[in-house]
Design an enzyme around this catalytic site. Structure first.
Site, short mmCIF file in Angstrom:
data_model
loop_
_atom_site.label_atom_id
_atom_site.label_comp_id
_atom_site.label_asym_id
_atom_site.label_seq_id
_atom_site.Cartn_x
_atom_site.Cartn_y
_atom_site.Cartn_z
N ASP A 1 0.85 -1.20 0.00
CA ASP A 1 0.00 0.00 0.00
C ASP A 1 0.88 1.24 0.00
O ASP A 1 1.00 1.94 1.01
CB ASP A 1 -0.90 -0.06 1.25
CG ASP A 1 -1.87 1.10 1.34
OD1 ASP A 1 -2.16 1.72 0.30
OD2 ASP A 1 -2.33 1.38 2.47
C1 SPV Z 1 -6.88 1.76 4.44
O1 SPV Z 1 -7.64 0.90 4.91
O2 SPV Z 1 -6.34 1.66 3.33
C2 SPV Z 1 -6.57 2.94 5.21
C3 SPV Z 1 -6.65 2.85 6.63
O3 SPV Z 1 -6.22 3.93 4.65
S1 SPV Z 1 -5.08 2.59 7.24
O4 SPV Z 1 -4.52 1.42 6.57
O5 SPV Z 1 -5.35 2.43 8.65
O6 SPV Z 1 -4.27 3.77 6.99
MG MG Z 2 -5.56 3.62 2.77
#
Ligand code: SPV
Ligand code: MG
Length: 297
Positions: free
Chosen positions: A59
């Site tokens: 991510d």
């Molecule tokens: C997601 O679920 O992609 C988020 C929340 O942005 S977090 O991973 O907590 O940043």
């Molecule tokens: Mg996110």
């Protein structure tokens, strides 16, 4: 089918209600469909979940505008609930944020979250040893103002996500950013934090003079013992349980693979998996076949 207008209205009403709104993270359309059966108010299309499960990628802004829109639209079609799409930092600079708001609004999504992590963002749950840089306050406010100005509808919501506490900028800067984003015209503020004790967020709530001017949003992944009601009392109008269904799915798949690999027969996992009949039921397979057969006579 619930219209985009009705979904947006439902989200606004849930957020304004005394109990507040509870959103659940979905990584695919079936999870979105199931969310409607358990009383959630909205579905969160988690960037982490889409990157991890749909693409098997970290991510870190690798998932594109188009891929995120596709995931959000697929989930939106499968659910009667309003969909809130996690659009990271809007996938680039000012014009990318503008395009994001225009296209997610036009696609019927209820709301987007736009965070102030500089491209390429890094997931906010990574520990403090992860280097992070935020977009300068004035530039992020400029992007959000331009995006709100370009929004085709009046009821679509832009949630501005403040990452000051995640990036170690402190409470004062978090308040300044929240003020600037509200001034830029956003519809809600998401204040993100990794602090398990909630002390950081309590500090923000105690210092932010804008509290109450727009709805406030929490993602309590790392302060998971607080209920929606407890967070509502503290001032949060929307609580997002961002990634638990995806994590459940990952664990179930890993356990199933391990059992099948060692037992080498399908029945070894039968007590732990959904029946094929259940899958047929979930997506209305018999009704769909009946409709085809009826049309033929
Ligand atoms: C997601 O679920 O992609 C988020 C929340 O942005 S977090 O991973 O907590 O940043
Ligand atoms: Mg996110």
């Amino acid at each position: 089918m619930t219209t985009a207008t009705a979904k947006r209205q439902a989200l606004r009403e849930a957020m304004a209600s005394d109990r507040g709104a509870l959103a659940i993270g979905a990584h695919d359309a079936l999870t979105g469909l199931l969310a409607g059966r358990y009383g959630f108010d909205a579905v969160w299309v988690s960037g982490l979940a889409v990157a991890t499960t749909v693409h098997a990628l970290p991510d870190i802004n690798l998932t594109t505008h188009t891929e995120t829109l596709e995931a959000a639209v697929r989930i939106d079609r499968a659910t009667e609930l309003p969909v809130i799409a996690d659009c990271d930092n809007g996938f680039g600079a000012l014009n990318n944020v503008v395009r994001t708001v225009r296209e997610f609004d036009a696609a019927g999504i209820a709301a987007v979250s736009i965070e102030d992590n500089l491209f390429p963002k890094r997931n906010s749950l990574m520990g403090s040893d992860t280097r992070r840089e935020l977009i300068p306050l004035a530039e992020q406010a400029r992007r959000l103002r331009a995006a709100k100005g370009a929004q085709p509808s009046t009821d679509f919501m832009v949630i501005a996500r403040v990452e000051s506490l995640i990036a170690g900028e402190g409470v004062e800067m978090a308040c300044r950013r929240a003020d600037a984003y509200v001034e830029a015209g956003v519809d809600a503020i998401l204040i993100h934090s990794r602090d398990k004790t909630l002390a950081e967020i309590e500090g923000f709530l105690a210092s932010w003079s804008g509290l109450g001017s727009v709805p406030l949003v929490a993602v309590p992944t790392l302060f998971p013992t607080f209920t929606r009601e407890q967070l509502r009392e503290k001032g949060f109008n929307l609580v997002i349980l961002a990634n638990q269904p995806m994590r459940a799915a990952v664990k179930a798949v890993e356990e199933t693979l391990a059992t099948l690999a060692s037992e080498r027969r399908a029945s070894a996992v039968d007590p732990h998996i959904a029946t094929v009949e259940h899958l047929f039921d979930l997506v209305g397979t018999r009704e769909a076949i009946a409709a085809e057969d009826d049309a033929r006579v």
